[in-house]
Design an enzyme around this catalytic site. Structure first.
Site, mmCIF file in Angstrom:
data_model
loop_
_atom_site.group_PDB
_atom_site.id
_atom_site.type_symbol
_atom_site.label_atom_id
_atom_site.label_comp_id
_atom_site.label_asym_id
_atom_site.label_seq_id
_atom_site.Cartn_x
_atom_site.Cartn_y
_atom_site.Cartn_z
ATOM 1 N N GLU A 65 -31.966 -13.444 19.755
ATOM 2 C CA GLU A 65 -32.276 -12.043 19.474
ATOM 3 C C GLU A 65 -31.278 -11.163 20.210
ATOM 4 O OE1 GLU A 65 -35.847 -8.716 20.196
ATOM 5 O OE2 GLU A 65 -36.155 -10.811 20.739
ATOM 6 N N GLU A 85 -42.897 -15.816 25.722
ATOM 7 C CA GLU A 85 -41.494 -16.023 25.382
ATOM 8 C C GLU A 85 -40.747 -16.518 26.616
ATOM 9 O OE1 GLU A 85 -39.993 -12.394 23.647
ATOM 10 O OE2 GLU A 85 -41.898 -12.024 22.591
#
Length: 411
Positions: free
Chosen positions: A326, A217
């Site tokens: 997120e 990520e």
């Protein structure tokens, strides 16, 4: 980075290491008390020993240190002394370093890659050739997690399933073989409360139902409880086992940095403004067809790689790619957090007002960048954070996403 660029200075390594040890960031009990203005009762000496032992592992001897205006200290560490090479299985990577083969792409179609700018280097500061920049870790940084084993890790999530505390607004592609992903993200400074974090990123994932998820990520996040400020920072994260191991940036052995100009974990500046100028970063993660390692490029700078040996399922390929935002609320208790995602504004406000990820692409098995196809979108609570997607000639596939969190429709 060419192999000999790291090894040319081998004749003076011993001198540099001796010099840098004089300034090595190892904290004594006295320094720790002064920094935190408190004393530790009972097992203070035991805790301090554990903390200092861990600091010695991740804060390497440096050739030069740079004080950033935001308070960070960036250490310029000799390439071969970085944390990754504490792993015996990676030591062979020191002597066989070669440039990766970049994915082939149509620059006429995708345009140029925006360059990343970081606060620590805005005034011309840089690390010498043969060294790499690493953000120094302090005893206070470790204390914030209340656990050395948890330090540098991301709290576990069940990917895109509704999990208390984790909320996502993502575009995703699945059911394929992927060898990398690319996106251009605009950078914001969302308001983040308490122990929460807010991020914008890409995920490169190998998700096999019977085994722990493997993921890489990369993006920017605002994470005050980890960084003591509300600044957006460049980050990279990896895990081979559902977030039980692996870590952010270079807070554990794993990622091999080859670049002397960009520092993982350092703050990004300038930042996009609402209805004003937009500042972007271009991120590319791909599997080099020659070395089989997973490489990271930010803008036009190749930063380094995650050796294939670190992973199980991601050792070969990914089967899912996600793009978007997120928010994690560490104190989730039924009342929704007011932590913002992206700009803090909903996706329907569009360009200059909402967060976006554009030119969404994937790398195929022939090392070509292709526009993603069959892009789906997902959000847990659309009244808190939302997402929409579209396509244009200039932006290819794109998403707008984000929101304010708590509001009259998001309880």
């Amino acid at each position: 980075m060419k192999t000999n660029s790291c090894l040319e200075i081998s004749s003076i390594i011993s001198i540099l290491v001796l010099f840098s040890l004089l300034f090595s960031p190892i904290f004594s009990s006295m320094n720790f008390r002064e920094e935190n203005e408190t004393t530790m009762a009972g097992n203070k000496s035991k805790n301090m020993k554990l903390i200092n032992d861990h600091l010695r592992k991740i804060n390497k001897p440096f050739v030069k240190s740079i004080k950033s205006p935001d308070g960070d200290i960036i250490d310029c560490v000799l390439f071969h002394l970085q944390p990754a090479f504490d792993l015996p299985e990676l030591k062979n990577k020191i002597s066989v370093m070669v440039q990766p083969e970049l994915p082939k792409e149509d620059y006429h179609k995708t345009g140029t890659n925006p360059e990343i700018k970081q606060l620590w280097s805005l005034k011309g500061e840089s690390c010498p050739n043969g060294t790499i920049p690493i953000k120094r870790t302090s005893a206070g940084d470790i204390l914030k997690t209340n656990s050395i084993p948890k330090f540098g890790k991301k709290y576990s999530r069940k990917d895109t399933q509704p999990t208390p505390g984790h909320e996502h607004s993502i575009g995703y592609v699945r059911e394929g073989e992927f060898y990398g992903a690319k996106a251009i993200l605009n950078v914001w400074k969302p308001n983040v409360t308490g122990l929460d974090f807010s991020l914008s990123q890409i995920w490169v994932v190998a998700d096999v139902p019977t085994r722990p998820v493997n993921t890489i990520e990369v993006g920017w996040h605002v994470y005050p409880s980890a960084n003591s400020d509300n600044l957006p920072r460049l980050f990279a994260l990896w895990t081979p086992d559902g977030y039980r191991s692996g870590c952010y940036n270079m807070l554990c052995p794993g990622f091999v940095q080859t670049n002397s100009k960009v520092c993982l974990g350092a703050s990004i500046k300038p930042i996009s403004t609402y209805n004003g100028k937009q500042y972007e970063i271009a991120l590319l993660v791909w599997k080099d067809p020659n070395s089989k390692d997973w490489w990271l490029r930010v803008g036009t700078e190749v930063i380094g790689f995650w050796p294939a040996e670190l992973f199980t399922d991601l050792h070969d390929r990914a089967n899912r790619i996600d793009y978007g935002g997120e928010v994690y609320s560490a104190t989730y208790s039924g009342t929704h957090t007011s932590t913002q995602m992206g700009s803090g504004h909903f996706q329907d406000e569009g360009y200059k007002k909402a967060a976006f990820a554009r030119n969404l692409e994937m790398v195929d098995q022939d090392n070509y960048l292709r526009e993603v196809s069959n892009l789906n979108i997902f959000v847990e609570k659309p009244n808190c954070y939302g997402i929409n997607n579209g396509h244009s000639d200039a932006w290819g596939n794109y998403i707008f996403f984000g929101g304010p969190g708590y509001n009259p429709n998001c309880l």
